[in-house]
Design an enzyme around this catalytic site. Structure first.
Site, PDB file in Angstrom:
ATOM      1  N   SER A 136       0.835  -1.363  -0.040  1.00 57.41           N
ATOM      2  CA  SER A 136      -0.369   0.246   0.523  1.00 57.41           C
ATOM      3  C   SER A 136       0.692   1.800  -0.531  1.00 57.41           C
ATOM      4  O   SER A 136       2.073   1.489   0.709  1.00 57.41           O
ATOM      5  CB  SER A 136      -0.619   0.366   1.186  1.00 57.41           C
ATOM      6  OG  SER A 136      -1.770   1.071   1.583  1.00 57.41           O
ATOM      7  N   TYR A 160      -2.900   5.480  -4.816  1.00 58.74           N
ATOM      8  CA  TYR A 160      -3.217   6.620  -4.241  1.00 58.74           C
ATOM      9  C   TYR A 160      -3.037   7.749  -4.735  1.00 58.74           C
ATOM     10  O   TYR A 160      -1.795   7.547  -4.599  1.00 58.74           O
ATOM     11  CB  TYR A 160      -3.592   6.993  -1.977  1.00 58.74           C
ATOM     12  CG  TYR A 160      -4.354   5.818  -1.726  1.00 58.74           C
ATOM     13  CD1 TYR A 160      -5.677   5.598  -1.575  1.00 58.74           C
ATOM     14  CD2 TYR A 160      -3.344   4.764  -0.423  1.00 58.74           C
ATOM     15  CE1 TYR A 160      -6.467   4.595  -1.191  1.00 58.74           C
ATOM     16  CE2 TYR A 160      -4.535   4.556   0.130  1.00 58.74           C
ATOM     17  CZ  TYR A 160      -5.230   3.901   0.327  1.00 58.74           C
ATOM     18  OH  TYR A 160      -6.192   3.307   1.435  1.00 58.74           O
ATOM     19  N   THR A 186      -6.374   2.950  -7.414  1.00 59.70           N
ATOM     20  CA  THR A 186      -7.502   3.557  -6.476  1.00 59.70           C
ATOM     21  C   THR A 186      -8.061   4.857  -6.344  1.00 59.70           C
ATOM     22  O   THR A 186      -7.493   6.036  -6.133  1.00 59.70           O
ATOM     23  CB  THR A 186      -7.208   3.365  -4.901  1.00 59.70           C
ATOM     24  OG1 THR A 186      -5.911   2.390  -4.353  1.00 59.70           O
ATOM     25  CG2 THR A 186      -7.924   3.452  -3.859  1.00 59.70           C
ATOM     26  N   LYS A 276      -8.513  -0.373  -8.572  1.00 60.50           N
ATOM     27  CA  LYS A 276      -9.184  -0.953  -7.511  1.00 60.50           C
ATOM     28  C   LYS A 276     -10.710   0.315  -6.830  1.00 60.50           C
ATOM     29  O   LYS A 276      -9.946   1.438  -6.207  1.00 60.50           O
ATOM     30  CB  LYS A 276      -7.829  -0.798  -6.352  1.00 60.50           C
ATOM     31  CG  LYS A 276      -8.202  -1.843  -5.352  1.00 60.50           C
ATOM     32  CD  LYS A 276      -6.786  -1.981  -4.521  1.00 60.50           C
ATOM     33  CE  LYS A 276      -7.432  -3.161  -3.194  1.00 60.50           C
ATOM     34  NZ  LYS A 276      -8.199  -2.902  -1.943  1.00 60.50           N
ATOM     35  N   HIS A 300     -13.287  -1.431  -0.232  1.00 54.88           N
ATOM     36  CA  HIS A 300     -12.837  -1.376   0.397  1.00 54.88           C
ATOM     37  C   HIS A 300     -12.794  -1.626   1.849  1.00 54.88           C
ATOM     38  O   HIS A 300     -12.524  -1.068   2.941  1.00 54.88           O
ATOM     39  CB  HIS A 300     -12.102   0.309   0.419  1.00 54.88           C
ATOM     40  CG  HIS A 300     -10.972   1.097   0.851  1.00 54.88           C
ATOM     41  ND1 HIS A 300     -10.318   1.671  -0.006  1.00 54.88           N
ATOM     42  CD2 HIS A 300     -10.297   0.945   2.158  1.00 54.88           C
ATOM     43  CE1 HIS A 300      -9.089   1.997   0.470  1.00 54.88           C
ATOM     44  NE2 HIS A 300      -8.648   1.138   1.955  1.00 54.88           N
TER      45      HIS A 300
END
Length: 412
Positions: A136, A160, A186, A276, A300
């Protein structure tokens, strides 16, 4: 009348079979876990409440995650019989390459807070099992360290798009330079969801020593010893780590993210690109038209919009419409290998596990993650054999019925 007699000593000896004692407490603890739910209970006993609740909880009333798990429980299987299933092949192909199992480890944030081995344990376990590992943006191990832990395996990076675009661009460049093969763009976090357990626990990054946390730590000294005697937490993207999780996310995420940002990342990224957080058929079609390599049906883990669509329910219609154009992956709510088999039968190319992996991590570090993978793998093989399927390719929608507990009311 039943004839009775005194047992012979020789007969008694046959029944008295004592196992050699194992003094490895961690091994004993993990061996006692037969399901992911068992690992969760061990994790809850061993982890401070705030850290456990951060992992276990979701947004607001936690309706989304409850419904997602219920959807997998509301599956009826239809086995075929009299088939030779002495051996089954669990190999999956996703993004053009093989995985030994039809699941990989999902990207999770702040992972070393759950247990100090963090992403390195996950990456190492994934490498040993021959499955992909996802890091992540909010991970607590660097891109380069994860690559070192999984040097020849499949590494994926979850991105992100942040308010400071240069941070995100720099992470894309580092992941590409480290040989990460797939990027998850994402799209379900324009702002942070309301994670009420964290607010009620006063959970912050890093954890703060308060009277309540000290009291909660008394029966769990090993967690605090690990936390206080290992290297300081380092995040992949955030220079400042103070505040609640929601505050950190809100300061980093950008609600103005758009398709223009996706175009920029597509031009930058040399590998496979997946979206995602897709939660509707219309959006799935848009991304298929855009030409990405895959989508992840995900809400999520229920941690953003409560009452969000159930990814497993969306799966059949999305696969029918875009399954020939891109790889469809599903996550959220997976707690059993049978959940994974049902997803593959309904057309998913692959699945991702998040909490299941973290429960294992909290229960026993790297060995706990290995145990998670072993439990799920055994369940997958057993379910396939009982269904009469030799390979993932033989799993079809005919093997699965999604029972309807939540059906929409007809509109007047």
């Amino acid at each position: 009348m039943t004839q009775r007699q005194l047992p012979k000593p020789a007969d008694l000896l046959e029944y008295l079979q004592f196992k050699k004692p194992n003094l490895d407490l961690k091994a004993n603890r993990l061996a006692s876990a037969l399901t992911i739910a068992d690992l969760r209970m061990i994790a809850k006993r061993r982890t401070p409440k705030a850290a456990f609740d951060y992992t276990d909880g979701s947004a607001e009333g936690e309706i989304s995650i409850t419904r997602a798990r219920q959807a997998f429980e509301d599956v009826e299987f239809h086995p075929g019989v009299l088939r030779d299933v002495a051996n089954v092949d669990t190999t999956a192909t996703v993004f053009g390459a093989a995985s030994a199992m039809p699941f990989g480890i999902a990207p999770t944030g702040f992972t070393r807070l759950m247990q100090t081995e963090g992403e390195i344990a996950g990456a190492g376990a994934a490498a040993a099992a021959g499955i992909p590992f996802s890091l992540s943006t909010l991970g607590t191990s660097s891109i380069e360290d994860v690559k070192a832990a999984n040097p020849t395996g499949r590494n994926w990076f979850q991105l992100y798009v942040m308010r400071q675009r240069e941070i995100s661009y720099g992470l894309v460049e580092r992941a590409a330079a480290a040989g990460f093969e797939t990027l998850f763009f994402t799209v379900d976090t324009p702002v942070a969801g309301a994670r009420l357990r964290d607010k009620r626990n006063g959970f912050s990054i890093p954890p703060q020593l308060t009277p309540s946390t000290v009291i909660n730590a008394i029966p769990r000294p090993w967690w605090w010893i690990d936390f206080l005697t290992t290297p300081k937490l380092e995040f992949a993207s955030l220079a400042s780590t103070g505040g609640t999780v929601g505050e950190l996310l809100d300061s980093a995420m950008d609600p103005s993210i758009s398709f223009e940002d996706l175009k920029v990342i597509r031009e930058m990224w040399p590998g496979k690109l997946a979206i995602k957080g897709v939660q509707s058929l219309d959006d799935a079609k848009k991304f298929a038209d855009f030409g990405v390599d895959g989508i992840v049906l995900s809400n999520h883990g229920g941690r953003q919009l409560d009452r969000a669509p159930i990814p497993f329910h969306l799966l059949p219609q999305v696969v029918r419409e875009v399954g020939n154009d891109l790889d469809v992956i599903v996550d959220t709510g997976i707690m059993n290998g049978a959940d994974i088999v049902a997803s593959i039968a309904l057309g998913a190319k692959f699945t991702l596990i998040g909490r299941a992996y973290l429960y294992g991590l909290m229960a026993g570090g790297r060995a706990g993650v290995d145990r998670t993978i072993a439990i799920l793998s055994d369940e997958i093989v057993r379910t396939m054999k009982l269904l009469g399927a030799h390979s993932l390719e033989e799993l079809t929608p005919a093997h699965v019925t999604q029972l309807e507990r939540l059906a929409p009311r007809a509109r007047s």
